[in-house]
Write an enzyme that holds these catalytic residues in place. Structure first.
Site, PDB file in Angstrom:
ATOM      1  CG  HIS A 118      -0.504   0.358   2.500  1.00  0.00           C
ATOM      2  ND1 HIS A 118      -0.401   1.667   2.912  1.00  0.00           N
ATOM      3  CD2 HIS A 118      -0.121  -0.406   3.553  1.00  0.00           C
ATOM      4  CE1 HIS A 118       0.013   1.698   4.165  1.00  0.00           C
ATOM      5  NE2 HIS A 118       0.201   0.460   4.575  1.00  0.00           N
ATOM      6  CG  ASP A 130       1.920   1.685   8.127  1.00  0.00           C
ATOM      7  OD1 ASP A 130       1.724   1.023   7.086  1.00  0.00           O
ATOM      8  OD2 ASP A 130       1.067   1.877   9.003  1.00  0.00           O
ATOM      9  CD  GLU A 164      -5.213  -1.733   0.671  1.00  0.00           C
ATOM     10  OE1 GLU A 164      -4.940  -2.895   1.009  1.00  0.00           O
ATOM     11  OE2 GLU A 164      -6.316  -1.416   0.155  1.00  0.00           O
ATOM     12  CD  GLU A 165      -2.354   2.933   6.950  1.00  0.00           C
ATOM     13  OE1 GLU A 165      -3.085   2.368   7.801  1.00  0.00           O
ATOM     14  OE2 GLU A 165      -1.129   2.864   6.973  1.00  0.00           O
ATOM     15  CG  ASP A 193       2.050  -2.709   5.693  1.00  0.00           C
ATOM     16  OD1 ASP A 193       2.677  -1.648   5.591  1.00  0.00           O
ATOM     17  OD2 ASP A 193       0.940  -2.801   6.228  1.00  0.00           O
ATOM     18  CG  HIS A 260      -0.954   4.144  12.105  1.00  0.00           C
ATOM     19  ND1 HIS A 260      -2.133   3.452  12.243  1.00  0.00           N
ATOM     20  CD2 HIS A 260      -0.397   3.692  10.950  1.00  0.00           C
ATOM     21  CE1 HIS A 260      -2.281   2.621  11.221  1.00  0.00           C
ATOM     22  NE2 HIS A 260      -1.226   2.752  10.418  1.00  0.00           N
TER      23      HIS A 260
END
Length: 724
Positions: A118, A130, A164-165, A193, A260
């Site tokens: 992603h 990420d 995707e998140e 990922d 994140h």
């Protein structure tokens, strides 16, 4: 991606299968023939993603300019490397999202190895681990495939997912749009990922029984890294593929402290981990997709055209022909090439004929036929990668093929068609492998032989004449020609000093008024495109059965019946677009045909025509409401449509619209730069698009999407980009 399942998995690792690493050592490198990269190869992509995030509010999230710029960057890199790319567009949370899909030419498209990562971040940060790390590792792997010109058995496809998140939206959209047959063609999906985690305690391997999991485990363990197998649950990007019963695999190096968060910047990516992960990807691709099949160069439309494993430097073709026996040609061709890999055997493209003998470096070589046009040669010794070698093939028989055109009275001409070369000599028959060329042909006295390039010495003995031609600039095989007839040959020299040879065959018309146009036409095109790229010019005019009206045989176009003005403008412009700069594969024919067709309009403009109010306005209004006029893509139109009429009609309109969008100064700079930058080489349509944007300083992506990649009439702003 959002992976709440990962933390519990890490905590429960003791309950799963933990595979300890081998002791860190240089004793277990990748296979000697599998390329490796360093972090410095991946870093430029990571740096670009970080800059994009910095310029766009600190993230690259779904629906933002930051995501779109990230995707455009990846796509441009892939296009320039020769991938076939496409963008899937969807809506989620009121915003537009995208997936980027890239196919590497070649391999069996009924058996696909799909690798994905992603590309989006969360809104809270740039998402460098990420998942810029996985996206960059995947991009570096794809570019390594292109750099090494990897030949694959299975078809190789890469994907960068959007949104995707927000719940695996992009990958689920992709799967939902696929037919049952398309899903069945995916042998394995590999997902990556977070591949650059700092100080990873171990790698988590997605395990569904796929062979790839064993490959990753072996590689990582052999390189001193512990691994653990997990099922991945339903929160990973592979979930929608697994739900369809597709075997899945892949890995992550795990969460980091900045997961994140705004601190997930480039400094959160560990160089050693990212390099290891990228090389694990590369190793898996080589293990799972590589093939030893040398019978094709990997053209996406004609995968058996051309041959893998070597590059040709020169062809020396010797022919013997008697017009009294028109169904028999005797040949003796020597191919000088350089191996690009170790060769225990290799292929040449050749149609028909009986092989009288073959040698490699002077030693007898075994030979056999395979498929429609494969001549397979086995040398007495392995040819090592990087070594130059010569192949000599002697043959005789009846010529066949659509490009062989008989001439009444016993002569013939060979021209036209994608595979014209295989009609008369063994070759690596694909436009991407250009080579210099020599022709020596013997015929009875009273007959002449015409070819490409510069004439050599003509000798006579025992009632037979031997003609020699040489092409000292690289030439794509389909542009080579030979013609035997009782020609009337006229010679001239232009004021520039350029020598001219006109050859008029039996039953053709000599048009002095057309000859008089040659010099001003070449001068005008030289002003527009740059210096004429070859050391000679002229025409071969034949009255051959079944031939094209005209064809761009290199340096000396071939015309049927007579040399007339519109055909001259088209074919002469091919000397720049198609000959000097040849296409990289057959998806890209618009580079030569769209521009060559527009050259007719440029010549009319030179004579006083107003293209805006005449040609362009008339054609747009005549076809605006005709869906069939627009329903062929100009780039990648599809197998069998590589020379579709749309490239000439719709294509010439697009080139004029591009001129208006760029402005004359930028447009003609583009054409000159294109020829200068790729002179005597090969290039692709995506490279042309990139150069147009670089030269103009404008974002032309929407323009090209509307014209070159669409099957509907462009919007008004692209039909008339400078206004009416």
């Amino acid at each position: 991606m959002r992976i709440p399942i990962i933390r519990p998995l890490l905590a429960a690792a003791v309950a799963l299968t933990l595979v300890p690493a081998a002791a860190p050592s240089v004793a277990a490198p990748a296979s000697a023939d599998v390329p490796t990269v360093t972090y410095q190869d991946v870093l430029p992509h990571l740096e670009r993603f970080q800059r994009i995030a910095d310029d766009n509010g600190g993230n690259r999230a779904h629906g933002t300019t930051g995501f779109r710029q990230s995707m455009d960057y990846v796509r441009a890199e892939l296009d320039a490397a020769g991938f076939r790319t496409r963008v899937e567009t969807f809506r989620h949370d009121g915003r537009t999202g995208h997936n980027l899909i890239a196919d590497w030419p070649g391999g069996d498209e009924g058996n696909v190895l799909l690798l994905g990562a992603h590309l989006d971040s969360v809104p809270e940060g740039p998402g460098m681990n990420d998942n810029a790390s996985g996206a960059a590792a995947l991009l570096t792997t794809a570019l390594t495939v292109a750099e090494q010109d990897l030949r694959t058995g299975d078809h190789l496809r890469f994907a960068w997912w959007g949104a995707e998140e927000l719940g695996l939206v992009g990958s689920r959209y992709h799967v939902a749009q696929r037919s049952e047959a398309e899903l069945a063609a995916i042998d394995t999906y590999l997902n990556f990922d977070m591949t650059g985690t700092k100080d990873p305690s171990l790698y988590l391997l997605t395990d569904s029984g796929a062979e790839a999991t064993d490959v990753f485990e072996t590689y990582l363990n052999d390189h001193g890294t512990d691994t653990i197998r997990v099922d991945g649950g339903t929160s990973s990007d592979h979930a929608s593929f697994a739900e369809q019963g597709i075997p899945v695999a892949g890995f992550t190096s795990g969460l980091g402290e900045c997961y994140h968060q705004a601190c997930d910047t480039l400094s959160n990516v560990d160089p050693a981990t990212e390099a290891l992960s990228t090389n694990a990807l590369i190793d898996a691709v080589w293990e799972l997709a590589r093939t030893d099949d040398l019978s094709g160069i990997g053209d996406p439309y004609y995968p058996k055209d051309g041959n893998a494993g070597y590059d040709v430097g020169h062809y020396d073709v010797r022919l013997d022909y008697d017009p009294a026996v028109p169904d028999r040609l005797t040949g003796d061709t020597t191919v000088t090439a350089t191996a690009t890999q170790d060769l225990d055997r290799f292929h040449l493209d050749f149609e028909g004929y009986t092989i009288a003998g073959a040698t490699v470096n002077g030693d007898p070589a075994e030979h056999r036929r395979e498929g429609e046009h494969e001549l397979v040669l086995t040398p007495s010794e392995t040819i090592r990668s990087g070594k130059k070698f010569t192949v000599r093939v002697k043959y005789t028989g009846e010529p066949t093929g659509d490009a062989w055109h008989p001439i009444d009275g016993g002569g013939f001409a060979v021209y036209g068609g994608l595979n014209s070369a295989t009609t008369w000599y063994p070759a690596n028959d694909h436009p991407s492998d250009k080579a210099t060329f020599s022709l020596t042909a013997t015929v009875p006295d009273g007959w002449q032989v015409m070819g490409n390039g510069v004439p050599g010495r003509t000798t006579r003995a025992d009632g037979r004449s031997t003609f020699r031609w040489h092409k000292d600039k690289p030439m794509a095989t389909y542009l080579s020609t030979v013609a035997v007839d009782k020609f009337t040959v006229r010679r001239d020299t232009l004021d520039s000093g350029l020598p001219v040879i006109y050859a008029y065959g039996t039953g053709t018309t000599i048009l002095p008024e057309s000859e008089a146009l040659l010099e001003p036409m070449i001068e005008h095109f030289s002003d527009l495109f740059g210096p004429y790229p070859f050391g000679n010019t002229g025409a071969i005019v034949v009255n051959a059965r079944g031939g094209h009206p005209a064809f761009e045989t290199q340096s000396r176009p071939t015309y049927s019946g007579g040399m007339v003005e519109p055909a001259m403008a088209h074919e002469l412009s091919h000397m720049w677009f198609g000959n000097a700069v040849s296409i990289s594969d057959w998806r890209n024919a618009c580079i030569k045909e769209c521009i060559a067709q527009y050259a007719n309009q440029l010549w009319e403009e030179y004579k006083g025509a107003d293209l805006d109010s005449g040609f362009y306005a008339h054609e747009i209004e005549a076809n605006r409401d005709n869906p069939e006029f627009w329903d062929t893509r100009l780039y990648d139109p599809g197998k069998g449509k590589e020379l579709d009429s749309a490239l000439y009609s719709k294509g010439s309109l697009m080139i004029h619209a591009l001129r208006k969008a760029m402005g004359d100064d930028s447009f003609f700079t583009l054409l000159k730069r294109w020829v200068r930058d790729h002179r005597h080489g090969n290039a692709s349509w995506p490279e042309f698009e990139r150069l147009a944007q670089d030269v103009s300083g404008k974002d032309l992506s929407a323009f090209f999407d509307a014209w070159a990649h669409s099957t509907t009439v462009p919007a008004e702003e692209y039909l008339f980009p400078a206004g009416r």
